[in-house]
Design a protein around this motif. Structure first.
Motif, PDB file in Angstrom:
ATOM      1  N   PHE A 156       0.704  -1.126   0.038  1.00 42.15           N
ATOM      2  CA  PHE A 156      -0.129   0.097   0.126  1.00 42.15           C
ATOM      3  C   PHE A 156       0.798   1.355  -0.215  1.00 42.15           C
ATOM      4  O   PHE A 156       0.931   2.262  -0.859  1.00 42.15           O
ATOM      5  CB  PHE A 156      -1.062  -0.104   1.265  1.00 42.15           C
ATOM      6  CG  PHE A 156      -1.870   1.315   1.370  1.00 42.15           C
ATOM      7  CD1 PHE A 156      -2.787   1.233   0.626  1.00 42.15           C
ATOM      8  CD2 PHE A 156      -1.549   2.157   2.176  1.00 42.15           C
ATOM      9  CE1 PHE A 156      -3.631   2.453   0.703  1.00 42.15           C
ATOM     10  CE2 PHE A 156      -2.383   3.146   2.525  1.00 42.15           C
ATOM     11  CZ  PHE A 156      -3.458   3.566   1.522  1.00 42.15           C
ATOM     12  N   ALA A 157       1.767   1.222   0.924  1.00 38.78           N
ATOM     13  CA  ALA A 157       2.665   2.704   1.113  1.00 38.78           C
ATOM     14  C   ALA A 157       3.411   2.595  -0.214  1.00 38.78           C
ATOM     15  O   ALA A 157       3.998   3.804  -0.686  1.00 38.78           O
ATOM     16  CB  ALA A 157       3.304   2.632   2.295  1.00 38.78           C
ATOM     17  N   GLY A 158       4.086   1.381  -0.570  1.00 37.77           N
ATOM     18  CA  GLY A 158       4.989   1.605  -1.650  1.00 37.77           C
ATOM     19  C   GLY A 158       4.254   2.043  -3.001  1.00 37.77           C
ATOM     20  O   GLY A 158       4.957   2.649  -3.633  1.00 37.77           O
ATOM     21  N   SER A 159       3.199   1.516  -3.253  1.00 37.24           N
ATOM     22  CA  SER A 159       2.760   2.089  -4.280  1.00 37.24           C
ATOM     23  C   SER A 159       2.166   3.557  -4.357  1.00 37.24           C
ATOM     24  O   SER A 159       2.388   4.189  -5.297  1.00 37.24           O
ATOM     25  CB  SER A 159       1.243   1.329  -4.972  1.00 37.24           C
ATOM     26  OG  SER A 159       0.719   0.744  -3.668  1.00 37.24           O
ATOM     27  N   ILE A 160       1.884   4.008  -3.203  1.00 35.22           N
ATOM     28  CA  ILE A 160       1.774   5.608  -2.983  1.00 35.22           C
ATOM     29  C   ILE A 160       2.898   6.193  -3.349  1.00 35.22           C
ATOM     30  O   ILE A 160       3.163   7.157  -3.850  1.00 35.22           O
ATOM     31  CB  ILE A 160       1.264   5.877  -1.567  1.00 35.22           C
ATOM     32  CG1 ILE A 160      -0.210   5.195  -1.406  1.00 35.22           C
ATOM     33  CG2 ILE A 160       1.307   7.355  -1.562  1.00 35.22           C
ATOM     34  CD1 ILE A 160      -0.652   5.523   0.072  1.00 35.22           C
ATOM     35  N   GLY A 161       4.169   5.719  -2.773  1.00 33.16           N
ATOM     36  CA  GLY A 161       5.485   6.198  -2.670  1.00 33.16           C
ATOM     37  C   GLY A 161       5.867   6.426  -4.315  1.00 33.16           C
ATOM     38  O   GLY A 161       6.481   7.354  -4.786  1.00 33.16           O
ATOM     39  N   ILE A 162       5.793   5.205  -4.923  1.00 34.14           N
ATOM     40  CA  ILE A 162       6.041   5.060  -6.368  1.00 34.14           C
ATOM     41  C   ILE A 162       5.191   5.896  -7.189  1.00 34.14           C
ATOM     42  O   ILE A 162       5.742   6.669  -8.125  1.00 34.14           O
ATOM     43  CB  ILE A 162       6.147   3.609  -6.803  1.00 34.14           C
ATOM     44  CG1 ILE A 162       7.204   3.046  -6.120  1.00 34.14           C
ATOM     45  CG2 ILE A 162       6.355   3.546  -8.367  1.00 34.14           C
ATOM     46  CD1 ILE A 162       7.537   1.384  -6.187  1.00 34.14           C
ATOM     47  N   TYR A 163       4.189   6.219  -7.009  1.00 34.60           N
ATOM     48  CA  TYR A 163       3.248   6.814  -7.633  1.00 34.60           C
ATOM     49  C   TYR A 163       3.804   8.234  -7.449  1.00 34.60           C
ATOM     50  O   TYR A 163       3.943   9.356  -8.792  1.00 34.60           O
ATOM     51  CB  TYR A 163       1.731   6.788  -7.340  1.00 34.60           C
ATOM     52  CG  TYR A 163       1.152   8.118  -7.833  1.00 34.60           C
ATOM     53  CD1 TYR A 163       0.570   7.930  -9.349  1.00 34.60           C
ATOM     54  CD2 TYR A 163       0.460   9.110  -7.215  1.00 34.60           C
ATOM     55  CE1 TYR A 163       0.125   8.940  -9.770  1.00 34.60           C
ATOM     56  CE2 TYR A 163      -0.285  10.122  -7.728  1.00 34.60           C
ATOM     57  CZ  TYR A 163      -0.434   9.968  -9.112  1.00 34.60           C
ATOM     58  OH  TYR A 163      -1.100  11.414  -9.755  1.00 34.60           O
ATOM     59  N   CYS A 164       4.203   8.843  -6.406  1.00 31.45           N
ATOM     60  CA  CYS A 164       4.554  10.217  -6.180  1.00 31.45           C
ATOM     61  C   CYS A 164       5.962  10.474  -6.586  1.00 31.45           C
ATOM     62  O   CYS A 164       6.181  11.609  -7.377  1.00 31.45           O
ATOM     63  CB  CYS A 164       4.623  10.519  -4.581  1.00 31.45           C
ATOM     64  SG  CYS A 164       3.003  10.580  -3.817  1.00 31.45           S
ATOM     65  N   SER A 165       6.574   9.351  -6.853  1.00 30.36           N
ATOM     66  CA  SER A 165       7.910   9.571  -7.483  1.00 30.36           C
ATOM     67  C   SER A 165       7.771   9.669  -8.981  1.00 30.36           C
ATOM     68  O   SER A 165       8.612  10.131  -9.539  1.00 30.36           O
ATOM     69  CB  SER A 165       8.809   8.219  -7.221  1.00 30.36           C
ATOM     70  OG  SER A 165      10.108   8.317  -7.699  1.00 30.36           O
ATOM     71  N   SER A 166       6.959   9.353  -9.321  1.00 25.52           N
ATOM     72  CA  SER A 166       6.536   9.266 -10.799  1.00 25.52           C
ATOM     73  C   SER A 166       5.927  10.681 -11.409  1.00 25.52           C
ATOM     74  O   SER A 166       6.079  11.035 -12.330  1.00 25.52           O
ATOM     75  CB  SER A 166       5.510   8.024 -11.326  1.00 25.52           C
ATOM     76  OG  SER A 166       4.165   8.596 -11.121  1.00 25.52           O
ATOM     77  N   VAL A 167       5.465  11.495 -10.108  1.00 22.28           N
ATOM     78  CA  VAL A 167       4.763  12.551 -10.273  1.00 22.28           C
ATOM     79  C   VAL A 167       5.946  13.639 -10.211  1.00 22.28           C
ATOM     80  O   VAL A 167       6.104  14.721 -10.970  1.00 22.28           O
ATOM     81  CB  VAL A 167       3.572  12.868  -9.530  1.00 22.28           C
ATOM     82  CG1 VAL A 167       3.301  14.150  -9.595  1.00 22.28           C
ATOM     83  CG2 VAL A 167       2.634  11.996  -9.791  1.00 22.28           C
ATOM     84  N   PHE A 168       6.839  13.644  -9.307  1.00 21.85           N
ATOM     85  CA  PHE A 168       7.715  14.723  -8.679  1.00 21.85           C
ATOM     86  C   PHE A 168       8.993  14.353  -9.212  1.00 21.85           C
ATOM     87  O   PHE A 168       9.588  13.264  -8.990  1.00 21.85           O
ATOM     88  CB  PHE A 168       7.498  15.041  -7.156  1.00 21.85           C
ATOM     89  CG  PHE A 168       6.279  15.307  -6.709  1.00 21.85           C
ATOM     90  CD1 PHE A 168       5.611  16.659  -7.136  1.00 21.85           C
ATOM     91  CD2 PHE A 168       5.185  14.334  -6.199  1.00 21.85           C
ATOM     92  CE1 PHE A 168       4.473  17.115  -6.566  1.00 21.85           C
ATOM     93  CE2 PHE A 168       3.986  14.915  -5.904  1.00 21.85           C
ATOM     94  CZ  PHE A 168       3.813  16.174  -5.824  1.00 21.85           C
ATOM     95  N   LYS A 169       9.723  15.366  -9.717  1.00 28.21           N
ATOM     96  CA  LYS A 169      11.038  15.067 -10.070  1.00 28.21           C
ATOM     97  C   LYS A 169      11.979  15.038  -8.975  1.00 28.21           C
ATOM     98  O   LYS A 169      12.985  14.467  -9.039  1.00 28.21           O
ATOM     99  CB  LYS A 169      11.381  16.312 -11.131  1.00 28.21           C
ATOM    100  CG  LYS A 169      10.893  16.421 -12.484  1.00 28.21           C
ATOM    101  CD  LYS A 169      11.848  17.212 -13.269  1.00 28.21           C
ATOM    102  CE  LYS A 169      11.292  17.053 -14.855  1.00 28.21           C
ATOM    103  NZ  LYS A 169      10.169  17.995 -14.921  1.00 28.21           N
TER     104      LYS A 169
END
Ligand SMILES: Nc1ncnc2c1ncn2[C@@H]1O[C@H](COP(=O)(O)OP(=O)(O)O)[C@@H](O)[C@H]1O
Ligand SMILES: [Mg+2]
Lengths: 307, 308
Positions: A156-169
């Motif tokens: 759960f936390a990992g997919s949120i983290g990776i999503y944010c990493s794909s949004v923010f440089k």
């Protein structure tokens, strides 16, 4: 089954970094400190009351599990913050995208990496957790449940983290936004439940309503709350029921109201809290994974904007 | 092999590619030249399926590259303009990582990777960490990496930039080998001379448009008029300078020893007229001739046009 190439690469790189062992050392040190404090408290009680209460040693387990869950929840956004943006910055993401590997495989490879890293921490702490083994109450089934719950939380936390990493440089905004999203799922849903339940009870009291069906549905507002999963499970370790079932039963314990069939079903349903809770958390994870995959898919993303 | 048809790309309101048309034959080494910001990288990324164009078509071997990007991934090898290194990864592992992305694993992968490392003269570096390699070596490793799936079309974005002459020479030799292996290669550069020798054809790009395109020798022919005229004088230098300054077709006059170097906008017949005029005025000259065809001056001329 073929191992995901990205996972394999990350593990090779990770195994050469000294960050991991150092971080694991501090993680275990922190947990050891926790256990030590608990032991001190037990000892103090023993002297105060005169009779040694070894049973309270069993609380080592829930306290360590909660502490770990909180650390994992904080640690995962930090681990994953640069997972996609780092590749993007090096332009290795572009190279990956010219290979037949699909964007969603890149994301799941990154997620698997984060989960394995996190589980290195978890496994390193197992000997300490088994302290609670020695003094009854806790057995290996509890440990397996704990690992399962940690796995769900990590996904759960990992997919949120990776999503944010794909949004923010940059990593810092990625970490901050991941944590805000995480906090929303913990406290946002809790507050939503608290407020709506409060209003409803007030409404029931004002209007003298007997039927409690709604108040039995409201807890499900927390079905996407990872903390609810931990709470329900830990309550179960020491009681024969989960926390949601228990509180719902209490609601009627002292009332003269005869439960309707619907109400009985709903109360029973709360006893199965963990299953839907896990399924919804995994479902939300899947949505974040899909969104992250869309973000890195150059062709898909643009198409959406136009369409 | 590659056909680009009316390719247009807007970044927001900025027009990066303006109805670009281009055709590249199989087995060619195509030099894609243009100043920074001309749109070379944008074009290459679109061809590789890394960017959606605003409009236009790209066909590779007759397949629509924009609709069928997935099926073309095994046909294209791409080296971006920025070399991506992973810390703590060895050269061989780096190669094997990309091989595994194409489903190549185990012994077959090892053999392919070793062969490619050999092709780019890096056989002795298989166990070295990538971030410890020199710039030229990294560039060659990156090239080898783009070949793991034996693609037909290689797209190299500024592969020679930042390389010293020796490394550039090695790169050229490797590209020659690849050409002999029958690969079609597209190389971009913002410096034309860097490319001229290794390409069979070039396209000069400016502000999202192809301003000149053709075989290298054809372009050299066209370049002739753009080259400076050299007038060798025997005497009366001052008079000759005065005379040339009056001529409206003469620009950028400079003096080198006993010669005048100038830009002259006229064909061979007009040069003959010029000679006659010198003779009539009794200014003794030994000869007038165009300097050798030079792509660099042409490039500067073509890309500078309309910028004044
Ligand atoms: N992602 C982007 N967003 C906005 N403008 C861009 C982007 N990428 C490139 N550009 C602009 O498009 C133009 C062409 O860029 P590029 O294709 O990289 O040129 P070249 O590779 O020939 O130097 C440049 O002016 C650049 O500033
Ligand atoms: Mg470029």
């Amino acid at each position: 089954m073929k191992i995901n190439p990205i996972l394999k690469k990350e593990l090779t790189i990770g195994s050469r970094s000294i960050k991991m062992p150092v971080a694991i050392f501090f993680y275990d040190a922190l947990l050891a400190l926790c256990s030590f404090v608990i032991l001190l408290i037990v000892r103090a009680q023993a002297f105060d009351g005169g009779n040694l209460n070894l049973k309270s040693l069993a609380y080592v387990f829930p306290i360590l599990m909660c502490t770990q869950a909180v650390i994992l929840y904080i640690m995962i956004p930090i681990i994953t913050a640069s997972s996609v943006s780092g590749e993007r910055e090096r332009q290795t993401l572009d190279i990956m995208l010219t290979t037949p590997v699909k964007p969603v495989q890149i994301i799941t490879g990154k997620l698997a990496t984060a989960i394995i890293q996190v589980f290195l921490f978890v496994f390193s702490s197992l000997p300490m957790i088994s302290l609670a083994f020695l003094f009854g109450g806790i057995n290996w089934v509890n440990i397996i449940y704990m690992l399962g719950i940690f796995l769900v939380i990590s996904i759960f936390a990992g997919s949120i983290g990776i999503y944010c990493s794909s949004v923010f440089k940059k990593t810092l905004p990625a970490i901050i936004v991941s944590m805000v999203i995480e906090l929303f799922f913990v406290f946002g849903t809790l507050i939503a439940y608290g407020v709506s339940a409060g209003f409803y009870e007030y409404y029931v009291y004002q209007n003298n309503i007997e039927d409690q069906t709604t108040s039995l549905v409201l807890p499900w507002l927390m079905v996407a709350n990872p903390a609810a999963l931990v709470a329900d499970y830990l309550y179960r370790v020491f009681n024969s029921e989960g926390i949601f079932h228990s509180t719902a039963s209490l609601l009627f314990a002292y009332s003269s109201h005869n439960l309707s069939g619907m109400e009985k079903t709903l109360i029973n349903g709360l006893n199965y809290w963990m299953i839907p809770n896990i399924l919804v958390l995994l479902g939300v994870s899947m949505i974040f994974i899909k969104m992250a995959a869309n973000r890195i898919n150059p062709l898909r993303r643009k198409g959406k904007k136009r369409g | 092999m590659l056909k680009i048809d009316g390719l247009t790309k807007y970044y927001g309101k900025f027009l990066a590619l303006d109805h670009l048309n281009l055709e590249i034959e199989k087995g060619e080494i195509f030099g894609f030249v243009g100043p920074n910001g001309a749109g070379k990288t944008t074009t290459m990324k679109i061809v590789c399926g890394l960017l959606n164009p605003t409009s236009g078509q790209v066909y590779i071997n007759g397949v629509d590259a924009l609709k069928d990007a997935q099926s073309l991934k095994r046909k294209i090898g791409y080296v971006p303009d920025f070399f991506g290194v992973y810390d703590n990864l060895k050269a061989m592992e780096y190669m094997e990582f990309y091989a595994s992305m194409y489903g190549l694993e185990g012994k077959a992968a090892k053999e392919t990777c070793l062969g490619l490392m050999d092709l780019v003269n890096l056989s002795d570096k298989t166990d070295s960490y990538v971030d410890g390699l020199s710039r030229g070596m990294k560039q060659r490793l990156c090239l080898a990496r783009s070949l793991v799936h034996n693609p037909d079309l290689l797209i190299l974005d500024e592969p020679a930039s930042g390389l010293d002459p020796r490394a550039r020479f090695e790169m050229k030799e490797i590209l020659k080998n690849l050409k002999e292996m029958g690969k079609t290669i597209i190389i971009s550069s913002h410096i034309l001379p860097e490319l001229a020798e290794m390409c069979s054809s070039v396209g000069i790009m400016k502000k999202g448009k192809l301003v000149l395109h053709g075989q290298v020798d054809e372009i050299l022919e066209q370049a002739k008029n753009a080259n400076p005229l050299k007038i060798d004088l025997i005497d009366k230098k001052e008079e000759a300078i005065m005379f040339m300054k009056e001529n409206p077709k003469v620009k950028n006059l400079s003096i080198r020893d006993n010669s005048l170097i100038l830009a002259f906008d006229g064909d061979d017949f007009e040069i003959y007229e010029l000679m006659k005029a010198f003779v009539e005025r009794q200014i003794p000259i030994r000869g007038i001739h165009r300097e050798e065809g030079n792509l660099e001056t042409l490039f500067i001329e073509v890309t500078a046009e309309g910028e004044k």
